[in-house]
Write a protein that holds these residues in place. Structure first.
Motif, PDB file in Angstrom:
ATOM      1  N   THR A 123     -75.314 -53.700  26.029  1.00  0.00           N
ATOM      2  CA  THR A 123     -75.710 -53.402  24.790  1.00  0.00           C
ATOM      3  C   THR A 123     -77.089 -52.952  24.835  1.00  0.00           C
ATOM      4  O   THR A 123     -77.876 -53.332  25.671  1.00  0.00           O
ATOM      5  N   GLY A 124     -77.615 -51.918  23.990  1.00  0.00           N
ATOM      6  CA  GLY A 124     -78.960 -51.767  24.059  1.00  0.00           C
ATOM      7  C   GLY A 124     -79.168 -50.372  24.387  1.00  0.00           C
ATOM      8  O   GLY A 124     -78.078 -49.613  24.848  1.00  0.00           O
ATOM      9  N   LYS A 150     -79.579 -61.157  23.501  1.00  0.00           N
ATOM     10  CA  LYS A 150     -80.992 -60.760  22.987  1.00  0.00           C
ATOM     11  C   LYS A 150     -81.999 -60.139  23.950  1.00  0.00           C
ATOM     12  O   LYS A 150     -82.671 -59.099  23.515  1.00  0.00           O
ATOM     13  N   TYR A 186     -80.794 -57.688  26.017  1.00  0.00           N
ATOM     14  CA  TYR A 186     -80.415 -56.446  26.279  1.00  0.00           C
ATOM     15  C   TYR A 186     -80.685 -55.702  25.203  1.00  0.00           C
ATOM     16  O   TYR A 186     -80.874 -54.443  25.097  1.00  0.00           O
ATOM     17  N   GLN A 187     -80.841 -56.626  23.822  1.00  0.00           N
ATOM     18  CA  GLN A 187     -81.147 -55.711  22.595  1.00  0.00           C
ATOM     19  C   GLN A 187     -82.422 -55.412  22.539  1.00  0.00           C
ATOM     20  O   GLN A 187     -83.030 -54.681  21.558  1.00  0.00           O
ATOM     21  N   SER A 188     -83.416 -56.109  23.021  1.00  0.00           N
ATOM     22  CA  SER A 188     -84.846 -56.039  22.889  1.00  0.00           C
ATOM     23  C   SER A 188     -85.344 -54.764  23.535  1.00  0.00           C
ATOM     24  O   SER A 188     -85.308 -54.690  24.739  1.00  0.00           O
TER      25      SER A 188
END
Ligand code: HEM
Length: 401
Positions: free
Chosen positions: A347-348, A51, A53-55
């Motif tokens: 990720t991200g 979460k 890394y994806q934000s």
């Protein structure tokens, strides 16, 4: 179960570096959003790490944090100028300039070169019979490839690992003053070399077979902006470090893992097509980059509650990749694991730009080594790179016959 109440990431010792997983499992089970003494958090659950890394609200800029850690010095200039520790729009500019050299089409052109280098190295391994797997094999391929991409002449290549360990080592949570001095000296020396190479390339832009990345960094533009000399130098240093240290660890960790898990070694020998999922499993079980950092630019809801804006967050990639909520029998090596949603490349927007290249290098180097030397065996004790953030071997003595 370990009592983790007193755990502090900023005070870890050699036992954590040797084997962090008992501590990481205990943290994940008892206190997955752990507060360190300085108020920062250490996340060990896969979903929380993902979460973050994806934000888009989690920031990578480290100007302030590194100001406190390093003061004004070459290490500060380096780490605050490389794309990895920056946010858009500067991050977007540098990433766009580099990414042209990492497209699947460009990378396909490297496959023949990777094959050729690995075959040459394996001939030498054969001649040696007994060797240090790290020095004589694992570190050579990634150093050659990234040096080729940046146009670093052969006479400088032997120094790259020393520079990289000194510069990246300064990022560890606990750093001795002499290590900081080594890191600063490495940035200064490395910068001088690159300054000369960049000036030479500016004066002689034509006919660059080697050094395509360097060329797009020097002459490329994004939104009408070119990189300054200092931005160029620091991002080249970063790319050289990123391009070989972690991949060296991938290859070394993979061989260490196969030596520890003879049934998995046998499986790979019997079915070489398993090399692709095997590399994913090596990346999961011994992730070469173990810890990441972000600053919460906005509040973020994690599994234990809302973390306020302004909180400094450490992510444990190593713990996420062994979270039993996501991976069955997480401490067991299974080269046929499916699915394997490991996040060694995260990720991200900062997802590793070299992931495809690293995977190809890993598959070719490990696959060919295993196939050609099925009787590979360890001949003495291994030593670890003494860092918590980067996980790899400093030495791994083996014989191949
Ligand atoms: C097994 C090998 C590798 C691993 C495990 C690895 C891992 C990572 C991770 C975790 C990040 C994100 C760090 C963060 O933002 O917190 C990253 C970023 C990066 N990596 Fe890798 N890496 C590997 C190999 C490579 C190679 C071979 C290259 C280039 C030749 C490379 C180039 C980069 C670059 C340029 C970034 C920065 C991306 C950005 O900030 O947008 N990496 N890598």
């Amino acid at each position: 179960m370990l009592d983790i109440a007193a755990f502090d990431l900023n005070a870890i010792g050699p036992e954590f570096i040797e084997d962090p997983h008992p501590t990481l499992h205990a943290l994940r089970a008892q206190d997955p959003v752990h507060r360190n003494a300085d108020g920062s958090l250490y996340l060990t659950r896969y979903d929380d790490v993902l979460k973050v890394y994806q934000s888009r609200d989690m920031l990578s800029d480290k100007t302030e944090a590194f100001g406190e850690k390093f003061g004004r010095c070459p290490l500060h200039t380096h780490h605050t100028t490389s794309l990895i520790f920056n946010d858009p729009p500067y991050h977007t500019t540098v990433r766009k300039l580099i990414s042209g050299a990492f497209t699947p089409r460009k990378l396909a052109e490297f496959e023949a070169l990777i094959d050729e280098i690995v075959d040459r190295l394996l001939d030498r391994v054969d001649d040696l019979g007994e060797l240090d797997l790290i020095d004589d094999f694992a570190k050579v391929l990634p150093t050659e490839i990234i040096s080729f991409m940046l146009g670093i002449p052969p006479e400088y290549r032997a120094r790259l690992r020393g520079y990289s360990l000194a510069i990246l080592g300064a990022l560890d949570p606990v750093v001795a003053p002499e290590k900081l001095a080594e890191g600063n000296a490495a940035v200064t020396e490395f910068s001088e070399i690159l300054n000369d190479l960049i000036n030479h390339r500016r004066a002689h832009p034509e006919g660059a077979h080697q050094g395509e990345v360097l060329e797009s960094l020097i002459f490329g533009e994004h939104d009408g902006r070119r990189l300054t000399q200092d931005e160029l130098i620091q991002n080249c240093i970063f790319l050289l470090n990123a391009g070989h240290e972690t991949t060296t660890s991938l290859v070394g960790n993979a061989v260490g893992t196969l030596l520890d898990w003879p049934d998995q070694h046998r499986l790979l020998l019997d079915d070489p097509t398993l090399i692709a999922p095997a590399v994913e499993e090596f990346l999961r079980i011994e992730s070469p980059l173990q810890i990441g950092n972000r600053l919460a630019g906005e509040d973020i809801a994690l599994s234990t509650g809302v973390v306020p804006k302004g909180t400094y967050i450490h992510t444990s990639i190593a713990a996420a990749n062994r979270d039993p909520a996501v991976f069955e029998n997480p401490d067991v090596v299974n080269i046929t694991r499916k699915p394997n949603r490991q996040i060694a490349f995260i990720t991200g927007i900062h997802v590793c730009l070299g992931a495809t290249l690293a995977r190809v290098e890993g598959r070719v180097a490990i696959g060919k080594l295993v196939k050609r030397f099925p009787k590979i065996a360890q001949t003495g004790p291994r030593t670890r790179v003494p860092l918590a953030r980067f996980r790899g071997f400093a030495t791994l003595p083996v014989r191949v016959r």
